[in-house]
Design an enzyme around this catalytic site. Structure first.
Site, PDB file in Angstrom:
ATOM      1  N   SER A   6       0.769  -1.146   0.195  1.00  0.00           N
ATOM      2  CA  SER A   6       0.207   0.220  -0.064  1.00  0.00           C
ATOM      3  C   SER A   6       0.788   1.102  -0.063  1.00  0.00           C
ATOM      4  CB  SER A   6      -0.962   0.166   1.311  1.00  0.00           C
ATOM      5  OG  SER A   6      -1.413   1.319   1.332  1.00  0.00           O
ATOM      6  N   HIS A  31      -1.302  -1.172  -4.370  1.00  0.00           N
ATOM      7  CA  HIS A  31      -2.359  -0.761  -3.624  1.00  0.00           C
ATOM      8  C   HIS A  31      -2.697   0.673  -3.130  1.00  0.00           C
ATOM      9  CE1 HIS A  31      -6.111  -2.000  -1.134  1.00  0.00           C
ATOM     10  NE2 HIS A  31      -5.632  -0.993  -0.291  1.00  0.00           N
ATOM     11  N   ASP A  33      -4.873   3.710  -1.817  1.00  0.00           N
ATOM     12  CA  ASP A  33      -5.727   4.203  -0.766  1.00  0.00           C
ATOM     13  C   ASP A  33      -6.315   5.463  -1.321  1.00  0.00           C
ATOM     14  OD1 ASP A  33      -6.330   1.689   0.777  1.00  0.00           O
ATOM     15  OD2 ASP A  33      -4.122   2.145   1.219  1.00  0.00           O
ATOM     16  N   MET A  35      -8.950   8.560  -0.091  1.00  0.00           N
ATOM     17  CA  MET A  35      -9.923   8.516   1.049  1.00  0.00           C
ATOM     18  C   MET A  35     -10.331   9.984   1.153  1.00  0.00           C
ATOM     19  SD  MET A  35      -7.371   7.172   4.105  1.00  0.00           S
ATOM     20  CE  MET A  35      -6.702   5.585   4.169  1.00  0.00           C
ATOM     21  N   HIS A  64      -8.486   1.183  -4.117  1.00  0.00           N
ATOM     22  CA  HIS A  64      -9.461   1.296  -2.949  1.00  0.00           C
ATOM     23  C   HIS A  64     -10.123   2.270  -2.599  1.00  0.00           C
ATOM     24  CE1 HIS A  64      -9.745   0.058   1.596  1.00  0.00           C
ATOM     25  NE2 HIS A  64     -10.667   0.134   1.205  1.00  0.00           N
ATOM     26  N   MET A  66     -12.292   4.596  -0.523  1.00  0.00           N
ATOM     27  CA  MET A  66     -12.933   4.801   0.854  1.00  0.00           C
ATOM     28  C   MET A  66     -13.426   6.274   0.756  1.00  0.00           C
ATOM     29  SD  MET A  66      -9.691   3.390   3.053  1.00  0.00           S
ATOM     30  CE  MET A  66      -8.549   3.499   1.847  1.00  0.00           C
ATOM     31  N   MET A 135     -11.740  -5.618   5.351  1.00  0.00           N
ATOM     32  CA  MET A 135     -10.872  -5.005   6.052  1.00  0.00           C
ATOM     33  C   MET A 135     -10.703  -5.554   7.463  1.00  0.00           C
ATOM     34  SD  MET A 135     -10.023  -2.093   4.443  1.00  0.00           S
ATOM     35  CE  MET A 135      -9.187  -1.427   5.695  1.00  0.00           C
ATOM     36  N   GLY A 140      -9.091   4.097   7.184  1.00  0.00           N
ATOM     37  CA  GLY A 140      -8.403   5.411   7.323  1.00  0.00           C
ATOM     38  C   GLY A 140      -7.049   5.623   7.421  1.00  0.00           C
ATOM     39  N   GLY A 142      -2.758   4.020   8.068  1.00  0.00           N
ATOM     40  CA  GLY A 142      -2.125   2.666   8.040  1.00  0.00           C
ATOM     41  C   GLY A 142      -1.357   2.771   9.419  1.00  0.00           C
ATOM     42  N   ASP A 173      -6.676  -6.312   4.058  1.00  0.00           N
ATOM     43  CA  ASP A 173      -6.177  -5.214   4.200  1.00  0.00           C
ATOM     44  C   ASP A 173      -6.207  -4.571   5.621  1.00  0.00           C
ATOM     45  OD1 ASP A 173      -5.224  -2.702   3.561  1.00  0.00           O
ATOM     46  OD2 ASP A 173      -7.001  -1.939   2.423  1.00  0.00           O
ATOM     47  N   GLY A 174      -4.785  -4.331   6.031  1.00  0.00           N
ATOM     48  CA  GLY A 174      -4.983  -3.718   7.619  1.00  0.00           C
ATOM     49  C   GLY A 174      -4.040  -4.579   8.543  1.00  0.00           C
ATOM     50  N   GLY A 195       1.137  -2.180   4.052  1.00  0.00           N
ATOM     51  CA  GLY A 195       1.691  -0.920   4.107  1.00  0.00           C
ATOM     52  C   GLY A 195       2.872  -0.700   4.988  1.00  0.00           C
TER      53      GLY A 195
HETATM   54  C1  DX5 Z   1      -6.265   1.521   5.492  1.00  0.00           C
HETATM   55  C2  DX5 Z   1      -5.883   1.279   4.137  1.00  0.00           C
HETATM   56  C3  DX5 Z   1      -4.847   0.225   4.014  1.00  0.00           C
HETATM   57  C4  DX5 Z   1      -3.468   0.627   4.894  1.00  0.00           C
HETATM   58  C5  DX5 Z   1      -2.977  -0.548   5.274  1.00  0.00           C
HETATM   59  O1  DX5 Z   1      -7.661   2.321   5.654  1.00  0.00           O
HETATM   60  O2  DX5 Z   1      -7.140   0.541   3.513  1.00  0.00           O
HETATM   61  O3  DX5 Z   1      -4.447  -0.259   3.009  1.00  0.00           O
HETATM   62  O4  DX5 Z   1      -2.608   1.365   3.934  1.00  0.00           O
HETATM   63  O5  DX5 Z   1      -1.703  -0.233   6.077  1.00  0.00           O
HETATM   64  P1  DX5 Z   1      -1.221  -1.140   7.068  1.00  0.00           P
HETATM   65  O6  DX5 Z   1      -0.737  -2.242   6.196  1.00  0.00           O
HETATM   66  O7  DX5 Z   1      -0.047  -0.406   7.796  1.00  0.00           O
HETATM   67  O8  DX5 Z   1      -2.144  -1.472   7.906  1.00  0.00           O
HETATM   68 ZN    ZN Z   2      -6.474  -0.007   1.383  1.00  0.00          ZN
END
Ligand code: DX5
Ligand code: ZN
Length: 215
Positions: A6, A31, A33, A35, A64, A66, A135, A140, A142, A173-174, A195
């Site tokens: 990510s 990936h 993100d 937001m 992705h 959000m 998720m 929101g 990382g 993811d997460g 990420g």
């Molecule tokens: C969170 C994102 C993730 C995030 C994951 O809302 O959708 O893709 O970047 O980060 P890590 O791997 O650090 O949890």
């Molecule tokens: Zn994501």
């Protein structure tokens, strides 16, 4: 198994460097993100940044969303280079129509479930999905802690995909790291997003390699 680092955890002051690192690594997808500060309590980046990433990326972009009312932007994300578009169940009033629209535009279509949203709600739409993203943190940010109930959800989703759509990929993811990756894959995950685990490691290329050897 597919590994999708990510870029949310990348260094945006020097994005080109992190993109070429992923190009050179054994990672499979980028990936991305997006937001909007409404659906999630954070704002990341949008189309101009993705357009730039696309110019440099040599691997598919897994975008992705959000954001609220994601259907307003499908064509925009296609134009800037999305290969896979995932939209939240919780943000989509007409989910079936939205998935069909994404596929009609030529992208792969996926649904994302927040940690509180039950896998059983996908029963009547699973056949339209190229992938489902679970998720494993609240979206929101990382660097959050993995929610353990995700393991149960993978098992339920795997049973549903076997029954109704065996080609549907399961993405997590997460909070994914080298400690939980093995279990996630053995329960049925096909795609792992990572990420902070990748970008805050001393040697991201090596960390990616370790992911790919575990799995
Ligand atoms: C969170 C994102 C993730 C995030 C994951 O809302 O959708 O893709 O970047 O980060 P890590 O791997 O650090 O949890
Ligand atoms: Zn994501």
């Amino acid at each position: 198994m597919i590994l999708a680092p990510s870029l949310l955890s990348a260094n945006f002051g020097c994005l080109e460097k992190d993109i070429s690192m992923i190009n050179l690594s054994q990672a499979d997808w980028f990936h991305i993100d997006v937001m909007d500060g409404v659906f999630v309590p954070n704002i990341s980046f949008g189309q101009p940044v993705i357009k730039y990433i696309k110019q440099l990326a040599k691997k598919p972009l897994d975008v992705h969303l959000m954001i609220v009312e994601p259907q307003r932007y499908f064509e925009d994300f296609l134009r800037v280079g999305a290969d896979i578009l995932t939209i939240h169940f919780e943000a989509s009033l007409h989910l079936h129509r939205s998935l069909e629209e994404i596929k009609k535009l030529g992208m792969k279509a996926g649904v994302v479930l927040n940690p509180h949203t039950s896998v059983s709600l996908l029963e009547d739409v699973i056949e339209c999905c190229d992938l489902v993203l679970l998720m494993s943190v609240n979206p929101g940010f990382g660097g959050q802690k993995f929610i353990e109930n995700t393991y149960n959800k993978i098992e339920k989703l795997k049973a549903l995909t076997i029954k109704k759509n065996p080609n549907c990929l399961i993405e997590i993811d997460g909070g994914v790291n080298l400690e939980n990756a093995n279990k996630l894959i053995s329960l049925g995950a096909d795609v792992l997003v990572a990420g902070s685990c990748v970008f805050s490691s001393e040697n991201p290329i090596e960390t990616i390699k370790q992911f790919k050897t575990i799995l």
